[in-house]
Design a protein around this motif. Structure first.
Motif, PDB file in Angstrom:
ATOM      1  N   ILE A 166      -0.397   6.750   4.002  1.00 60.91           N
ATOM      2  CA  ILE A 166       0.018   7.304   5.099  1.00 60.91           C
ATOM      3  C   ILE A 166       1.812   5.911   4.495  1.00 60.91           C
ATOM      4  O   ILE A 166       2.908   6.290   5.008  1.00 60.91           O
ATOM      5  CB  ILE A 166      -0.034   6.480   6.274  1.00 60.91           C
ATOM      6  N   MET A 217      -9.007   9.404   6.870  1.00 57.15           N
ATOM      7  CA  MET A 217      -9.808  10.624   7.579  1.00 57.15           C
ATOM      8  C   MET A 217     -10.201  11.408   6.693  1.00 57.15           C
ATOM      9  O   MET A 217     -10.915  12.118   7.143  1.00 57.15           O
ATOM     10  CB  MET A 217      -8.378  11.385   7.583  1.00 57.15           C
ATOM     11  N   GLY A 227       1.051  -1.110   0.207  1.00 66.71           N
ATOM     12  CA  GLY A 227       0.279   0.120  -0.329  1.00 66.71           C
ATOM     13  C   GLY A 227       0.559   0.983  -0.317  1.00 66.71           C
ATOM     14  O   GLY A 227       0.520   1.918   0.746  1.00 66.71           O
ATOM     15  N   LYS A 278      -8.073  -5.643  12.840  1.00 60.34           N
ATOM     16  CA  LYS A 278      -6.487  -5.075  13.549  1.00 60.34           C
ATOM     17  C   LYS A 278      -6.178  -5.792  14.735  1.00 60.34           C
ATOM     18  O   LYS A 278      -5.330  -5.937  15.177  1.00 60.34           O
ATOM     19  CB  LYS A 278      -6.582  -4.047  13.603  1.00 60.34           C
ATOM     20  N   ARG A 301      -2.690  -2.865  -5.755  1.00 59.22           N
ATOM     21  CA  ARG A 301      -3.680  -3.787  -6.833  1.00 59.22           C
ATOM     22  C   ARG A 301      -3.488  -2.943  -8.200  1.00 59.22           C
ATOM     23  O   ARG A 301      -3.415  -3.425  -8.926  1.00 59.22           O
ATOM     24  CB  ARG A 301      -4.588  -3.855  -6.509  1.00 59.22           C
ATOM     25  N   ALA A 361      -5.969  10.030  14.122  1.00 55.65           N
ATOM     26  CA  ALA A 361      -6.610  10.547  13.461  1.00 55.65           C
ATOM     27  C   ALA A 361      -5.931  10.722  12.214  1.00 55.65           C
ATOM     28  O   ALA A 361      -5.115  11.689  12.796  1.00 55.65           O
ATOM     29  CB  ALA A 361      -7.569  11.064  13.385  1.00 55.65           C
ATOM     30  N   ASN A 391       1.462  -2.187   5.558  1.00 56.10           N
ATOM     31  CA  ASN A 391       0.196  -0.994   6.054  1.00 56.10           C
ATOM     32  C   ASN A 391      -0.785  -1.182   5.052  1.00 56.10           C
ATOM     33  O   ASN A 391      -1.281  -0.519   5.084  1.00 56.10           O
ATOM     34  CB  ASN A 391       1.306   0.387   5.503  1.00 56.10           C
ATOM     35  N   ALA A 412      -4.541  -1.973   3.588  1.00 56.70           N
ATOM     36  CA  ALA A 412      -5.518  -2.649   4.522  1.00 56.70           C
ATOM     37  C   ALA A 412      -6.969  -1.312   3.222  1.00 56.70           C
ATOM     38  O   ALA A 412      -6.794  -0.992   2.207  1.00 56.70           O
ATOM     39  CB  ALA A 412      -5.428  -1.291   6.178  1.00 56.70           C
TER      40      ALA A 412
HETATM   41  P1  NAP Z   1      -5.217   4.717   2.070  1.00 53.27           P
HETATM   42  O1  NAP Z   1      -4.570   5.929   1.577  1.00 53.27           O
HETATM   43  O2  NAP Z   1      -6.362   3.725   1.867  1.00 53.27           O
HETATM   44  O3  NAP Z   1      -3.572   3.376   1.891  1.00 53.27           O
HETATM   45  C1  NAP Z   1      -4.365   1.554   1.599  1.00 53.27           C
HETATM   46  C2  NAP Z   1      -3.700   1.268   0.522  1.00 53.27           C
HETATM   47  O4  NAP Z   1      -4.082  -0.082   0.722  1.00 53.27           O
HETATM   48  C3  NAP Z   1      -3.829   1.475  -1.010  1.00 53.27           C
HETATM   49  O5  NAP Z   1      -2.687   2.375  -1.633  1.00 53.27           O
HETATM   50  C4  NAP Z   1      -4.422   0.434  -1.835  1.00 53.27           C
HETATM   51  O6  NAP Z   1      -3.959   0.506  -2.747  1.00 53.27           O
HETATM   52  C5  NAP Z   1      -3.327  -0.487  -0.523  1.00 53.27           C
HETATM   53  N1  NAP Z   1      -4.897  -1.942  -0.915  1.00 53.27           N
HETATM   54  C6  NAP Z   1      -5.665  -1.507  -0.618  1.00 53.27           C
HETATM   55  N2  NAP Z   1      -6.974  -3.276  -0.932  1.00 53.27           N
HETATM   56  C7  NAP Z   1      -5.049  -3.907  -1.510  1.00 53.27           C
HETATM   57  C8  NAP Z   1      -4.745  -5.434  -1.398  1.00 53.27           C
HETATM   58  N3  NAP Z   1      -5.522  -6.462  -1.280  1.00 53.27           N
HETATM   59  N4  NAP Z   1      -3.764  -5.683  -1.447  1.00 53.27           N
HETATM   60  C9  NAP Z   1      -3.274  -4.307  -1.966  1.00 53.27           C
HETATM   61  N5  NAP Z   1      -3.055  -3.400  -1.109  1.00 53.27           N
HETATM   62  C10 NAP Z   1      -3.838  -2.623  -1.112  1.00 53.27           C
HETATM   63  O7  NAP Z   1      -5.069   4.664   3.480  1.00 53.27           O
HETATM   64  P2  NAP Z   1      -4.685   5.153   5.129  1.00 53.27           P
HETATM   65  O8  NAP Z   1      -4.692   6.194   4.923  1.00 53.27           O
HETATM   66  O9  NAP Z   1      -2.856   5.803   3.881  1.00 53.27           O
HETATM   67  O10 NAP Z   1      -4.032   4.074   5.430  1.00 53.27           O
HETATM   68  C11 NAP Z   1      -2.886   3.203   5.543  1.00 53.27           C
HETATM   69  C12 NAP Z   1      -2.322   2.246   7.042  1.00 53.27           C
HETATM   70  O11 NAP Z   1      -3.071   3.020   8.138  1.00 53.27           O
HETATM   71  C13 NAP Z   1      -3.489   1.157   6.815  1.00 53.27           C
HETATM   72  O12 NAP Z   1      -3.248  -0.225   7.119  1.00 53.27           O
HETATM   73  C14 NAP Z   1      -4.997   1.877   7.703  1.00 53.27           C
HETATM   74  O13 NAP Z   1      -5.633   0.323   8.484  1.00 53.27           O
HETATM   75  C15 NAP Z   1      -4.265   2.485   9.168  1.00 53.27           C
HETATM   76  N6  NAP Z   1      -4.894   3.956   9.380  1.00 53.27           N
HETATM   77  C16 NAP Z   1      -5.579   5.050   9.271  1.00 53.27           C
HETATM   78  C17 NAP Z   1      -5.571   5.975   9.370  1.00 53.27           C
HETATM   79  C18 NAP Z   1      -5.960   7.238   8.637  1.00 53.27           C
HETATM   80  O14 NAP Z   1      -6.543   8.394   9.639  1.00 53.27           O
HETATM   81  N7  NAP Z   1      -5.802   7.388   7.990  1.00 53.27           N
HETATM   82  C19 NAP Z   1      -5.802   5.648  11.058  1.00 53.27           C
HETATM   83  C20 NAP Z   1      -5.741   4.631  11.459  1.00 53.27           C
HETATM   84  C21 NAP Z   1      -5.263   3.751  10.706  1.00 53.27           C
HETATM   85  P3  NAP Z   1      -4.953  -0.165  -4.123  1.00 53.27           P
HETATM   86  O15 NAP Z   1      -6.169   0.177  -4.603  1.00 53.27           O
HETATM   87  O16 NAP Z   1      -3.769   0.186  -5.184  1.00 53.27           O
HETATM   88  O17 NAP Z   1      -4.503  -2.120  -3.767  1.00 53.27           O
END
Ligand code: NAP
Length: 260
Positions: free
Chosen positions: A23, A199, A18, A164, A43, A192, A95, A97
């Motif tokens: 992040i 977010m 990811g 998680k 993906r 957050a 990472n 998710a």
């Molecule tokens: P994000 O931008 O949606 O990133 C998620 C990434 O995971 C995307 O690049 C996506 O790319 C990839 N992904 C999703 N399904 C996948 C799969 N089946 N195989 C491979 N890659 C896959 O999310 P983010 O907010 O930056 O979050 C990053 C991490 O921080 C996550 O683990 C999330 O749970 C955690 N987190 C975030 C927050 C927040 O406030 N943002 C808070 C708590 C925890 P593709 O679509 O190209 O597959």
């Protein structure tokens, strides 16, 4: 300017799942800016290409591969491609998710399963494949990106909290089993975090989301990436099996008195 020595990861290779967005991309940038060679995987090819171009423009060395972490064959192929490219793997950041806010009554059977498949089983697949292919011989670091809310009840996040919580358990079990092989396994739990899709989705549902933490502001992606950088550094050489919340203190503010 970074607090950390910019050459501290020189000669290391880091895989960030990811790593093309949010992040994950910031973690890639931060590790790269401290000397690591990067491999990002997810993906969607177009996102990966755009991220690679952005990282290359920053002078970072980055390759990518399309991989769905739910598919163990694709994960093994990803590790093989990384090793073919770089000949070694030192740092694994789980990472990738999925997420969508929804009350339990609106989560479909498949929706719940999908989140567990990506966040928990996907992280297991990557950990297992990396361990078998190289980490067990040479040691290394694994950091799982988890969340801070699964130890309590998490409305609109039952699916993510369940996944998680499993990831936290996997973090501790891997730390215990892999320690003697020179592998440290830790997790970072972002609160957050501003300028991320997650977010944005939550801010739509609740405009106050994230601001009501003891520190009083929403975190930055660099706050999460810096915690990861610390954990994979030699400064954390005696730390394993830990889950570090980077959440402005939300997870310890059980009475929410700071908001009154
Ligand atoms: P994000 O931008 O949606 O990133 C998620 C990434 O995971 C995307 O690049 C996506 O790319 C990839 N992904 C999703 N399904 C996948 C799969 N089946 N195989 C491979 N890659 C896959 O999310 P983010 O907010 O930056 O979050 C990053 C991490 O921080 C996550 O683990 C999330 O749970 C955690 N987190 C975030 C927050 C927040 O406030 N943002 C808070 C708590 C925890 P593709 O679509 O190209 O597959």
């Amino acid at each position: 300017m970074s607090t950390f020595n910019p050459t501290m990861l020189q000669g290391k290779v880091a895989l960030i799942t990811g790593g093309a967005t949010g992040i994950g991309k910031q973690i890639a940038i931060t590790l790269g800016q401290h000397g690591a060679n990067l491999f990002i995987a997810s993906r969607k090819q177009e996102k990966l290409e755009a991220a690679q171009a952005e990282l290359s423009a920053l002078g970072l060395h980055c390759h990518f591969i399309c991989c769905d972490v739910r598919n163990s064959d694709e994960v093994e192929a990803m590790i093989a491609a990384l090793l073919k490219q770089y000949g070694q793997l030192d740092i694994v950041i789980n990472n990738a998710a999925g997420n969508f806010p929804a009350p339990i009554s609106n989560i479909s059977y498949n929706g719940f399963k999908t989140i567990v498949d990506i966040d928990l089983l996907g992280s297991y697949n990557v950990t297992k494949a990396a361990f078998e292919a190289c980490l067990k011989q040479q040691g290394g670091n694994i950091v799982n990106i988890t969340a801070p809310f699964q130890n309590g009840g998490a409305s609109f996040q039952a699916h993510v909290a369940a996944a998680k919580a499993g990831l936290d358990s996997l973090t501790r079990s891997c730390a215990v089993e892999f320690g003697r092989q020179g592998i440290r396994v830790n997790a970072v739990a972002p609160g957050a975090t501003g300028d991320t899709e997650g977010m944005e989705r939550f801010a739509e549902a609740s405009p106050e989301y994230g601001v009501n933490c003891p520190l009083g502001f929403v975190g930055h992606k660099s706050d999460i990436a810096n915690a990861v950088l610390f954990l994979v550094s030699d400064a954390a050489a005696y730390i394993t099996g830990q889950i570090i919340c980077v959440d402005g203190g939300s997870s310890v503010d059980l009475l929410k008195m700071g908001q009154i």
